[in-house]
Enzyme design. Structure first.
Site, mmCIF file in Angstrom:
data_model
loop_
_atom_site.group_PDB
_atom_site.id
_atom_site.type_symbol
_atom_site.label_atom_id
_atom_site.label_comp_id
_atom_site.label_asym_id
_atom_site.label_seq_id
_atom_site.Cartn_x
_atom_site.Cartn_y
_atom_site.Cartn_z
ATOM 1 N N HIS A 268 12.099 -13.939 -4.020
ATOM 2 C CA HIS A 268 13.303 -14.146 -4.265
ATOM 3 C C HIS A 268 13.473 -15.196 -5.391
ATOM 4 C CE1 HIS A 268 16.898 -14.487 -2.862
ATOM 5 N NE2 HIS A 268 17.371 -15.324 -1.217
ATOM 6 N N HIS A 307 14.824 -3.950 -9.538
ATOM 7 C CA HIS A 307 15.820 -4.681 -8.602
ATOM 8 C C HIS A 307 15.557 -3.706 -7.209
ATOM 9 C CE1 HIS A 307 19.121 -6.908 -6.354
ATOM 10 N NE2 HIS A 307 18.819 -8.240 -6.829
ATOM 11 N N ASP A 363 16.261 -12.706 -13.035
ATOM 12 C CA ASP A 363 15.330 -13.621 -13.507
ATOM 13 C C ASP A 363 14.596 -13.561 -15.041
ATOM 14 O OD1 ASP A 363 15.128 -15.190 -11.615
ATOM 15 O OD2 ASP A 363 14.629 -13.555 -10.180
HETATM 16 N N1 ACO Z 1 7.258 -2.718 -13.106
HETATM 17 C C1 ACO Z 1 6.856 -1.622 -12.987
HETATM 18 N N2 ACO Z 1 6.750 -1.162 -12.062
HETATM 19 C C2 ACO Z 1 7.801 -1.383 -11.159
HETATM 20 C C3 ACO Z 1 8.474 -2.611 -10.928
HETATM 21 C C4 ACO Z 1 8.318 -3.454 -12.686
HETATM 22 N N3 ACO Z 1 8.567 -4.150 -12.427
HETATM 23 N N4 ACO Z 1 9.254 -2.409 -10.611
HETATM 24 C C5 ACO Z 1 8.793 -1.328 -9.229
HETATM 25 N N5 ACO Z 1 8.167 -1.232 -10.059
HETATM 26 C C6 ACO Z 1 7.320 0.814 -9.804
HETATM 27 C C7 ACO Z 1 7.489 0.734 -8.495
HETATM 28 O O1 ACO Z 1 5.567 0.631 -9.239
HETATM 29 C C8 ACO Z 1 7.364 2.836 -8.154
HETATM 30 O O2 ACO Z 1 6.552 3.499 -8.897
HETATM 31 P P1 ACO Z 1 6.080 4.799 -8.170
HETATM 32 O O3 ACO Z 1 7.412 5.286 -7.513
HETATM 33 O O4 ACO Z 1 5.436 5.191 -9.044
HETATM 34 O O5 ACO Z 1 5.515 3.862 -7.228
HETATM 35 C C9 ACO Z 1 9.047 2.677 -8.071
HETATM 36 O O6 ACO Z 1 9.014 1.696 -9.523
HETATM 37 C C10 ACO Z 1 10.178 1.601 -7.193
HETATM 38 O O7 ACO Z 1 9.246 0.153 -6.644
HETATM 39 P P2 ACO Z 1 9.793 -0.678 -5.188
HETATM 40 O O8 ACO Z 1 8.481 -1.129 -5.205
HETATM 41 O O9 ACO Z 1 9.569 0.241 -4.474
HETATM 42 O O10 ACO Z 1 11.170 -1.146 -5.257
HETATM 43 P P3 ACO Z 1 11.885 -2.216 -4.639
HETATM 44 O O11 ACO Z 1 13.199 -2.324 -4.580
HETATM 45 O O12 ACO Z 1 11.267 -2.629 -4.039
HETATM 46 O O13 ACO Z 1 11.191 -3.539 -5.302
HETATM 47 C C11 ACO Z 1 11.164 -5.442 -6.675
HETATM 48 C C12 ACO Z 1 12.203 -4.056 -6.002
HETATM 49 C C13 ACO Z 1 10.457 -6.167 -5.378
HETATM 50 C C14 ACO Z 1 12.659 -6.733 -7.417
HETATM 51 C C15 ACO Z 1 10.502 -4.497 -7.962
HETATM 52 O O14 ACO Z 1 11.235 -4.394 -9.067
HETATM 53 C C16 ACO Z 1 9.368 -5.532 -8.541
HETATM 54 O O15 ACO Z 1 8.606 -6.310 -7.874
HETATM 55 N N6 ACO Z 1 9.926 -5.869 -9.402
HETATM 56 C C17 ACO Z 1 9.155 -7.568 -10.577
HETATM 57 C C18 ACO Z 1 9.661 -8.756 -9.843
HETATM 58 C C19 ACO Z 1 10.888 -9.485 -10.170
HETATM 59 O O16 ACO Z 1 11.042 -9.462 -10.957
HETATM 60 N N7 ACO Z 1 11.860 -10.040 -8.814
HETATM 61 C C20 ACO Z 1 13.318 -10.561 -8.397
HETATM 62 C C21 ACO Z 1 14.168 -9.884 -8.252
HETATM 63 S S1 ACO Z 1 15.544 -10.238 -8.614
HETATM 64 C C22 ACO Z 1 16.398 -11.744 -7.064
HETATM 65 O O17 ACO Z 1 14.850 -11.617 -6.126
HETATM 66 C C23 ACO Z 1 16.410 -12.985 -7.756
#
Ligand code: ACO
Length: 444
Positions: A268, A307, A363
């Site tokens: 978060h 996101h 972020d």
């Molecule tokens: N880098 C590479 N691949 C990614 C990323 C990433 N940052 N984020 C998602 N993906 C991919 C996943 O591997 C998945 O691929 P697949 O379908 O081949 O398995 C697909 O995109 C969907 O990803 P999910 O994890 O299902 O998406 P979710 O909505 O659950 O996750 C999250 C969102 C947690 C923000 C994710 O994008 C992530 O981990 N990002 C990096 C961490 C980050 O920047 N967090 C800050 C969020 S903003 C905030 O909270 C203030």
């Protein structure tokens, strides 16, 4: 004629049900009429992590994640970031309308009037270890404030709520700055009420021996814009914690402590720290293609990308990127920005990221700015918690005044053991006491 209903057929019984649709949603409790037998508890919806459940109706913040839109009380975030101040935005979020000049002056005075904390709070601060995480100190001391203000329990008295709102928004920067000074072994710097909200915060953080601290106007404005961007974000993890704890009618200091604790987690409020670590590990723009290749091969994530809600460019990231350039004019360029920009350029042209709709989030650039301004990474979630306090309080108050809300208490699907008898210790380790649950049971 089009009917605003949903017809469901239960193939277990062949019965059909017509369920009202309002605001493109059905009420989960309307599913309870769907039963196999009279004694049945009724159908529930199963939604771990609230992926598709609206827990409230709200009028505060609007997000369209597909289009990359964020609005507070109807005002686009871009306009607020350009024209408003954090204190004015906080007023808007809490009151629903932008203030008149007189309302704003009164509001700014009320917040400023409450920036000082009781001297005993300093003793709490002093009790923390020299390397205590500032977020732990903030969470604890904001909860401790509740012990100083017994009137905080009067949550249904509008005047009492107003007073706690002023105190919380006023004192959060003071607690945060004191936590920071404690970790450096520096004497606490008291608030200077002639300065702006963010100017005073910079004063309490960075004042040394000068008689009067004068914040750099570019950094003061940059921090103010960052505070505007972080003020609310509808039903995120910490807002949900605030509403959930507040629904038991706990006082707002303890509820804000719970919300801040939720914000502390790396999924978060802690993601910008992970971005900085990632950029440091990449080390130079030349290594970006190799890093992207590794991400695509599943060896880690591109932090600061993606996101749960935004499937487009996070509008806050766009603004922060511009603010970064203004900050670097004063602080000197943080070399990590070049790596970040190159990462973004390559990722946004790459099929892997395009297909998954992965764009920079809030972020991606914020940590780079905070680092350039001299903040250690441990302070990043604290810098998030200060402005988010206005959003938390608005969410809390909306929940309290919503006649449909009650103590938040989700249901569960119980998949554990069925009733069994206690087995004496000598008889354990065998099949004694084992049952074979065949279907989930629900508590009434
Ligand atoms: N880098 C590479 N691949 C990614 C990323 C990433 N940052 N984020 C998602 N993906 C991919 C996943 O591997 C998945 O691929 P697949 O379908 O081949 O398995 C697909 O995109 C969907 O990803 P999910 O994890 O299902 O998406 P979710 O909505 O659950 O996750 C999250 C969102 C947690 C923000 C994710 O994008 C992530 O981990 N990002 C990096 C961490 C980050 O920047 N967090 C800050 C969020 S903003 C905030 O909270 C203030």
């Amino acid at each position: 004629m089009v009917k605003d209903t949903l017809t469901l057929t239960d193939n277990r019984t062949g019965k059909s049900y017509e369920i009202p649709v309002q605001n493109d949603s059905i009420r989960a409790s309307d599913l309870r009429q769907i039963k196999v037998s009279d004694g049945d508890f009724g159908m529930m919806s199963y939604d771990p992590a609230f992926m598709n459940t609206a827990s409230c109706a709200s009028r505060i913040t609007f997000i369209d994640g597909d289009k990359g839109i964020l609005r507070y009380r109807g005002y686009p975030i871009e306009e607020l970031a350009e024209k408003s101040s954090y204190l004015e935005t906080a007023y808007l979020i809490l009151h629903g309308e932008l203030p008149t000049r007189a309302q704003f002056d009164g509001w700014a005075h009320d917040i400023t009037f409450h920036t000082i904390i009781h001297e005993n709070i300093k003793k709490f601060m002093d009790g923390f270890h020299y390397d205590a995480h500032p977020m732990g100190m903030l969470v604890s001391t904001v909860a401790a404030l509740s012990t100083f203000y017994p009137d905080a329990k009067e949550i249904f008295v509008p005047e009492a709520r107003k007073l706690q709102t002023h105190r919380l928004i006023g004192k959060m920067p003071t607690l945060a700055a004191f936590a920071y000074r404690h970790s450096l072994g520096l004497p606490y710097a008291y608030p200077d009420n002639e300065l702006s909200y963010t100017g005073n915060f910079l004063n309490m953080l960075f004042k040394m021996t000068e008689v009067k601290y004068r914040p750099d106007p570019v950094l003061e404005r940059a921090l103010d814009v960052l505070f505007i961007l972080h003020a609310d974000h509808e039903q995120n993890c910490s807002a949900n914690a605030m509403r959930s704890v507040g629904s038991s009618q706990a006082d707002p200091y303890c509820s804000v402590a719970a919300a801040a604790a939720a914000l502390y987690g790396p999924l978060h409020g802690g993601a910008n720290e992970a971005v900085l670590r990632m950029l440091g590990e990449i080390g130079s723009t030349g290594k970006v293609p190799e890093f992207i290749k590794e991400v695509k091969a599943g060896k880690g994530r591109l932090m600061g990308f993606g996101h749960r809600v935004y499937k487009n460019y996070d509008p806050r990231a766009k603004i922060i990127k511009e603010v970064a350039e203004q900050v670097f004019e004063v602080t000197g360029r943080n070399p990590l920005i070049d790596i970040a920009v190159e990462l973004e350029r390559i990722a946004l042209e790459d099929d892997y990221f395009i297909k998954r709709k992965l764009y920079p989030n809030v972020d991606f650039y914020s940590g780079i700015i905070y680092q350039a301004m001299g903040f250690p990474v441990e302070m990043f979630p604290v810098l998030f918690a200060i402005p988010r306090t206005s959003g938390w309080i608005a969410q809390w108050e909306e929940m309290l005044l919503d006649a449909e809300q009650k103590i938040a208490r989700p249901r569960q699907l119980y998949l554990g053991e069925d009733k069994r008898s206690y087995a004496a210790m000598e008889q354990r380790g065998t099949s004694a006491g084992k049952t074979d649950p065949t279907r989930p049971r629900k508590a009434a």
